[in-house]
Design a protein around this motif. Sequence first.
Motif, PDB file in Angstrom:
ATOM      1  N   THR A  17     106.036  78.995 -62.440  1.00  9.34           N
ATOM      2  CA  THR A  17     104.596  78.865 -62.654  1.00  9.34           C
ATOM      3  C   THR A  17     103.851  78.137 -61.535  1.00  9.34           C
ATOM      4  OG1 THR A  17     104.960  76.850 -63.943  1.00  9.34           O
ATOM      5  CG2 THR A  17     104.815  78.925 -65.165  1.00  9.34           C
ATOM      6  N   ILE A  18     104.579  77.503 -60.627  1.00  7.96           N
ATOM      7  CA  ILE A  18     103.946  76.775 -59.524  1.00  7.96           C
ATOM      8  C   ILE A  18     104.438  77.385 -58.216  1.00  7.96           C
ATOM      9  CG2 ILE A  18     103.538  74.518 -58.470  1.00  7.96           C
ATOM     10  CD1 ILE A  18     104.514  73.241 -61.073  1.00  7.96           C
ATOM     11  N   LEU A  63     108.974  70.143 -63.154  1.00  3.97           N
ATOM     12  CA  LEU A  63     109.092  69.552 -61.820  1.00  3.97           C
ATOM     13  C   LEU A  63     109.422  68.063 -61.934  1.00  3.97           C
ATOM     14  CD1 LEU A  63     108.914  69.711 -58.772  1.00  3.97           C
ATOM     15  CD2 LEU A  63     106.412  69.534 -58.975  1.00  3.97           C
ATOM     16  N   THR A  64     108.806  67.380 -62.867  1.00  2.00           N
ATOM     17  CA  THR A  64     109.095  65.953 -63.087  1.00  2.00           C
ATOM     18  C   THR A  64     110.545  65.758 -63.505  1.00  2.00           C
ATOM     19  OG1 THR A  64     106.799  65.550 -63.717  1.00  2.00           O
ATOM     20  CG2 THR A  64     108.431  63.921 -64.437  1.00  2.00           C
ATOM     21  N   LEU A  65     111.033  66.619 -64.383  1.00  2.00           N
ATOM     22  CA  LEU A  65     112.441  66.533 -64.798  1.00  2.00           C
ATOM     23  C   LEU A  65     113.383  66.810 -63.625  1.00  2.00           C
ATOM     24  CD1 LEU A  65     112.164  68.295 -68.266  1.00  2.00           C
ATOM     25  CD2 LEU A  65     112.502  65.844 -67.827  1.00  2.00           C
ATOM     26  N   ALA A  66     112.991  67.739 -62.751  1.00  8.16           N
ATOM     27  CA  ALA A  66     113.801  68.018 -61.560  1.00  8.16           C
ATOM     28  C   ALA A  66     113.846  66.804 -60.641  1.00  8.16           C
ATOM     29  CB  ALA A  66     113.236  69.232 -60.818  1.00  8.16           C
ATOM     30  N   ILE A  67     112.718  66.135 -60.487  1.00  5.53           N
ATOM     31  CA  ILE A  67     112.676  64.935 -59.649  1.00  5.53           C
ATOM     32  C   ILE A  67     113.550  63.839 -60.248  1.00  5.53           C
ATOM     33  CG2 ILE A  67     111.176  63.079 -58.822  1.00  5.53           C
ATOM     34  CD1 ILE A  67     108.950  65.281 -58.586  1.00  5.53           C
ATOM     35  N   CYS A  68     113.491  63.672 -61.564  1.00  4.83           N
ATOM     36  CA  CYS A  68     114.348  62.676 -62.224  1.00  4.83           C
ATOM     37  C   CYS A  68     115.828  63.001 -62.009  1.00  4.83           C
ATOM     38  CB  CYS A  68     114.030  62.613 -63.713  1.00  4.83           C
ATOM     39  SG  CYS A  68     112.422  61.899 -64.080  1.00  4.83           S
ATOM     40  N   TYR A 103     108.166  72.578 -53.765  1.00  3.88           N
ATOM     41  CA  TYR A 103     109.125  71.978 -52.847  1.00  3.88           C
ATOM     42  C   TYR A 103     108.547  70.744 -52.166  1.00  3.88           C
ATOM     43  CZ  TYR A 103     113.058  71.581 -49.743  1.00  3.88           C
ATOM     44  OH  TYR A 103     114.164  71.103 -49.093  1.00  3.88           O
ATOM     45  N   ALA A 104     107.268  70.806 -51.781  1.00  2.00           N
ATOM     46  CA  ALA A 104     106.647  69.650 -51.133  1.00  2.00           C
ATOM     47  C   ALA A 104     106.596  68.454 -52.077  1.00  2.00           C
ATOM     48  CB  ALA A 104     105.244  70.001 -50.656  1.00  2.00           C
ATOM     49  N   ILE A 105     106.206  68.690 -53.319  1.00  2.00           N
ATOM     50  CA  ILE A 105     106.135  67.584 -54.276  1.00  2.00           C
ATOM     51  C   ILE A 105     107.529  67.072 -54.601  1.00  2.00           C
ATOM     52  CG2 ILE A 105     105.528  66.962 -56.648  1.00  2.00           C
ATOM     53  CD1 ILE A 105     103.173  68.944 -56.393  1.00  2.00           C
ATOM     54  N   TRP A 106     108.465  67.982 -54.854  1.00  2.00           N
ATOM     55  CA  TRP A 106     109.834  67.586 -55.192  1.00  2.00           C
ATOM     56  C   TRP A 106     110.453  66.752 -54.063  1.00  2.00           C
ATOM     57  CZ3 TRP A 106     114.517  69.744 -53.053  1.00  2.00           C
ATOM     58  CH2 TRP A 106     115.684  69.339 -53.722  1.00  2.00           C
ATOM     59  N   TYR A 166      95.243  71.901 -50.587  1.00  2.00           N
ATOM     60  CA  TYR A 166      94.697  72.968 -49.747  1.00  2.00           C
ATOM     61  C   TYR A 166      95.681  74.082 -49.414  1.00  2.00           C
ATOM     62  CZ  TYR A 166      91.291  69.288 -49.126  1.00  2.00           C
ATOM     63  OH  TYR A 166      90.370  68.295 -49.368  1.00  2.00           O
ATOM     64  N   GLY A 167      96.869  74.031 -49.988  1.00  2.00           N
ATOM     65  CA  GLY A 167      97.897  75.022 -49.677  1.00  2.00           C
ATOM     66  C   GLY A 167      97.637  76.356 -50.331  1.00  2.00           C
ATOM     67  N   PRO A 168      98.625  77.213 -50.334  1.00  2.00           N
ATOM     68  CA  PRO A 168      98.492  78.552 -50.926  1.00  2.00           C
ATOM     69  C   PRO A 168      98.003  78.485 -52.374  1.00  2.00           C
ATOM     70  CG  PRO A 168     100.601  78.329 -49.801  1.00  2.00           C
ATOM     71  CD  PRO A 168      99.959  76.964 -49.818  1.00  2.00           C
ATOM     72  N   GLY A 169      97.121  79.376 -52.713  1.00  2.00           N
ATOM     73  CA  GLY A 169      96.619  79.446 -54.068  1.00  2.00           C
ATOM     74  C   GLY A 169      95.374  78.625 -54.315  1.00  2.00           C
TER      75      GLY A 169
END
Length: 107
Positions: A52-53, A6-11, A59-62, A103-106
């Motif tokens: 895995t997430i 996810l960090t690499l995707a954000i970069c 999507y919210a974090i990205w 608090y989201g899903p999972g």
Amino acid sequence: MGYLFLTLAICGELIGTNLLKASNGFSVLWASVGALAAYGVCFYFLAIAMKTINISVVYAIWAGVGIVLTAVLNVVIWRESLNIPTLLGLMLIVVGAVILNLYGPGH
């Protein structure tokens, strides 16, 4: 490992977005090609992170981190300014991403 991807995707998103700005409407070849390549890398790692997430968390974090860091880079690199409503909106995005992650899903 999902958060590393996810960090690499954000970069990739940050690089792609800034190269998109530098491409001046796809009129600068190297920046245009770089933007497309960076977005390709971004979406590849985003897809791997989703293995895995939970998709809503990814999507919210990205999106949230991407928007906030893009705004920061906008000020630093492109010398654009931020106003109070923009800062308030960015804070709401961050709060929303944190709430969804906690608090989201999972959970």
